[in-house]
Scaffold this motif. Structure first.
Motif, mmCIF file in Angstrom:
data_model
loop_
_atom_site.group_PDB
_atom_site.id
_atom_site.type_symbol
_atom_site.label_atom_id
_atom_site.label_comp_id
_atom_site.label_asym_id
_atom_site.label_seq_id
_atom_site.Cartn_x
_atom_site.Cartn_y
_atom_site.Cartn_z
ATOM 1 N N LEU A 1 0.813 -1.213 0.000
ATOM 2 C CA LEU A 1 0.000 0.000 0.000
ATOM 3 C C LEU A 1 0.846 1.263 0.000
ATOM 4 N N PHE A 2 1.806 1.324 0.895
ATOM 5 C CA PHE A 2 2.581 2.550 1.079
ATOM 6 C C PHE A 2 4.018 2.458 0.558
ATOM 7 N N GLY A 3 4.459 1.261 0.181
ATOM 8 C CA GLY A 3 5.846 1.104 -0.225
ATOM 9 C C GLY A 3 6.821 1.231 0.928
ATOM 10 N N TRP A 4 6.370 0.932 2.148
ATOM 11 C CA TRP A 4 7.212 1.090 3.333
ATOM 12 C C TRP A 4 8.480 0.236 3.241
ATOM 13 N N ASN A 5 9.583 0.802 3.670
ATOM 14 C CA ASN A 5 10.842 0.089 3.827
ATOM 15 C C ASN A 5 10.841 -0.510 5.234
ATOM 16 N N LEU A 6 10.566 -1.798 5.340
ATOM 17 C CA LEU A 6 10.376 -2.445 6.632
ATOM 18 C C LEU A 6 11.651 -3.140 7.076
ATOM 19 N N GLN A 7 12.083 -2.828 8.291
ATOM 20 C CA GLN A 7 13.289 -3.402 8.867
ATOM 21 C C GLN A 7 12.884 -4.346 10.004
ATOM 22 N N ARG A 8 13.251 -5.627 9.894
ATOM 23 C CA ARG A 8 12.805 -6.651 10.840
ATOM 24 C C ARG A 8 13.448 -6.457 12.202
ATOM 25 N N GLY A 9 12.622 -6.558 13.244
ATOM 26 C CA GLY A 9 13.086 -6.521 14.622
ATOM 27 C C GLY A 9 12.734 -7.809 15.328
ATOM 28 N N ALA A 10 13.002 -7.852 16.626
ATOM 29 C CA ALA A 10 12.764 -9.065 17.394
ATOM 30 C C ALA A 10 11.277 -9.349 17.581
ATOM 31 N N ASN A 11 10.443 -8.308 17.561
ATOM 32 C CA ASN A 11 9.018 -8.501 17.816
ATOM 33 C C ASN A 11 8.161 -7.724 16.833
ATOM 34 N N GLY B 1 19.928 9.976 21.547
ATOM 35 C CA GLY B 1 20.017 9.523 20.167
ATOM 36 C C GLY B 1 18.697 9.121 19.559
ATOM 37 N N TYR B 2 17.674 8.848 20.365
ATOM 38 C CA TYR B 2 16.381 8.431 19.830
ATOM 39 C C TYR B 2 15.465 9.613 19.530
ATOM 40 N N ARG B 3 15.620 10.689 20.267
ATOM 41 C CA ARG B 3 14.724 11.829 20.094
ATOM 42 C C ARG B 3 15.002 12.538 18.777
ATOM 43 N N GLN B 4 13.926 13.030 18.127
ATOM 44 C CA GLN B 4 14.044 13.807 16.908
ATOM 45 C C GLN B 4 13.274 15.110 17.073
ATOM 46 N N PRO B 5 13.669 16.155 16.344
ATOM 47 C CA PRO B 5 12.904 17.400 16.404
ATOM 48 C C PRO B 5 11.470 17.172 15.942
ATOM 49 N N ALA B 6 10.514 17.724 16.652
ATOM 50 C CA ALA B 6 9.107 17.545 16.301
ATOM 51 C C ALA B 6 8.764 18.373 15.065
ATOM 52 N N ARG B 7 8.026 17.760 14.139
ATOM 53 C CA ARG B 7 7.612 18.451 12.924
ATOM 54 C C ARG B 7 6.405 17.743 12.341
ATOM 55 N N ARG B 8 5.874 18.270 11.251
ATOM 56 C CA ARG B 8 4.805 17.606 10.517
ATOM 57 C C ARG B 8 5.393 16.610 9.526
ATOM 58 N N SER B 9 4.592 15.614 9.179
ATOM 59 C CA SER B 9 4.998 14.704 8.115
ATOM 60 C C SER B 9 4.938 15.443 6.785
ATOM 61 N N THR B 10 5.700 14.947 5.821
ATOM 62 C CA THR B 10 5.740 15.606 4.518
ATOM 63 C C THR B 10 5.580 14.652 3.336
ATOM 64 N N GLU B 11 5.748 13.342 3.563
ATOM 65 C CA GLU B 11 5.771 12.394 2.456
ATOM 66 C C GLU B 11 4.618 11.402 2.537
ATOM 67 N N ALA B 12 4.210 10.886 1.377
ATOM 68 C CA ALA B 12 3.194 9.841 1.339
ATOM 69 C C ALA B 12 3.675 8.623 2.128
ATOM 70 N N GLY B 13 2.755 8.021 2.879
ATOM 71 C CA GLY B 13 3.092 6.876 3.711
ATOM 72 C C GLY B 13 3.461 7.239 5.134
ATOM 73 N N GLU B 14 3.642 8.530 5.406
ATOM 74 C CA GLU B 14 3.938 8.964 6.766
ATOM 75 C C GLU B 14 2.647 9.261 7.522
ATOM 76 N N LEU B 15 2.748 9.294 8.844
ATOM 77 C CA LEU B 15 1.581 9.573 9.669
ATOM 78 C C LEU B 15 1.153 11.023 9.466
#
Length: 292
Positions: free
Chosen positions: A87-97, A170-184
């Motif tokens: 649907l969205f063309g998401w690049n999915l990276q496998r994790g443990a769960n 290292g996990y925190r990112q600056p808050a902003r709006r989404s800009t691309e298709a497939g984003e929230l």
């Protein structure tokens, strides 16, 4: 929650830490955290941190009350991955769960298992937020600390579930709006009693609301990414709406992939449709109005 409970954020992010598959533009982020996350996912509880890379010293702003992470449930994980990749063309990276969805903002994942979507809301400190949730009539589990940060699973005074988290370095990112298709594009928490919910979240996170919409929804004016409360809506979990370039084409694709799509409405912010994936998990899609 016990110390053996998996860290949902770190597990979802697991796929970022394979040098061969790390996607741009987050390579620096992945390299910086790779050793720490891999160590945590492997169950290495070495308190000396001898296997860790040095954390980032870059200063970041605490986005108290902003969405930090979200997940969609995946009853059959691989089937869910196929649906949203198609649907969205998401690049999915496998994790443990589950899977982490790479290259989207805000960060999100697919969590193996049944249930509802989940959101993690960033806070400056977990302990005082937990105390205040309990004072306001909600419930909160004792905090747990993992490599991705310290978090607590919470329920508001009307039974709506959410998580609060202090992200690790290292996990925190600056808050902003989404800009691309497939984003929230937008997220909402149900608010059976809108007045009670407004009071609860204003006190807890400092959210400021605009005037209620025609359906009772209330937009949070002073936080990004965009979200709000679904006034009068029953339920225990959030609704997640994802950005698309062409709503009609996206609805047709949902149906082609085995899901369902029903147009929900149109407003100043754009056109929207309520959908389910091919396992009945609900989500929304939005075609933003020009400039949104």
């Amino acid at each position: 929650m016990t110390d053996q409970t998996p860290d949902p954020v770190a597990e979802a992010l697991d796929g970022l830490y394979d040098d061969a598959t790390t996607p741009a533009p987050r390579a620096d982020f992945a390299r910086e955290l790779r050793a720490r996350v891999v160590r945590a996912l492997a169950g290495d509880d070495d308190p000396t941190g001898s296997n860790q890379t040095e954390p980032s010293t870059k200063e970041t702003t605490v986005n108290h009350g902003s969405l930090f992470y979200s997940t969609l449930p995946a009853p059959d994980l691989e089937r869910t991955a196929r649906f949203y990749r198609g649907l969205f063309g998401w690049n999915l990276q496998r994790g443990a769960n589950g899977y982490h969805v790479a290259d989207v903002y805000p960060p999100m994942g697919l969590a193996s298992g049944d249930g509802a979507p989940q959101v993690w809301i960033e806070v400056a400190e977990v302990a005082p937020v937990i105390e205040r949730i309990r004072e306001l009539g909600g419930t909160a589990e004792d905090p747990v600390t993992y490599d991705s940060g310290e978090y607590s699973a919470c329920v508001d005074s009307q039974g709506v579930r959410f998580n609060v988290q202090v992200p690790a370095d290292g996990y925190r990112q600056p808050a902003r709006r989404s800009t691309e298709a497939g984003e929230l594009f937008y997220w909402t928490l149900p608010a059976p009693d809108a007045v009670l919910a407004k009071t609860f979240y204003t006190d807890l996170f400092g959210w400021e609301f605009g005037d209620p919409g025609s359906a009772g929804g209330m937009h949070v004016e002073n936080r990004l990414p965009d979200g709000g409360l679904g006034g009068g809506r029953e339920g225990t979990g959030p609704e997640l709406f994802f950005r698309v370039d062409d709503l009609d084409a996206a609805m047709a694709k949902v149906v082609e992939l085995g899901g369902t799509a029903m147009a929900a409405g149109e407003g100043d912010e754009g056109r929207h449709a309520m959908c389910t994936d091919d396992q009945g998990v609900p989500f929304g899609i939005s075609e933003p109005a020009p400039g949104a």
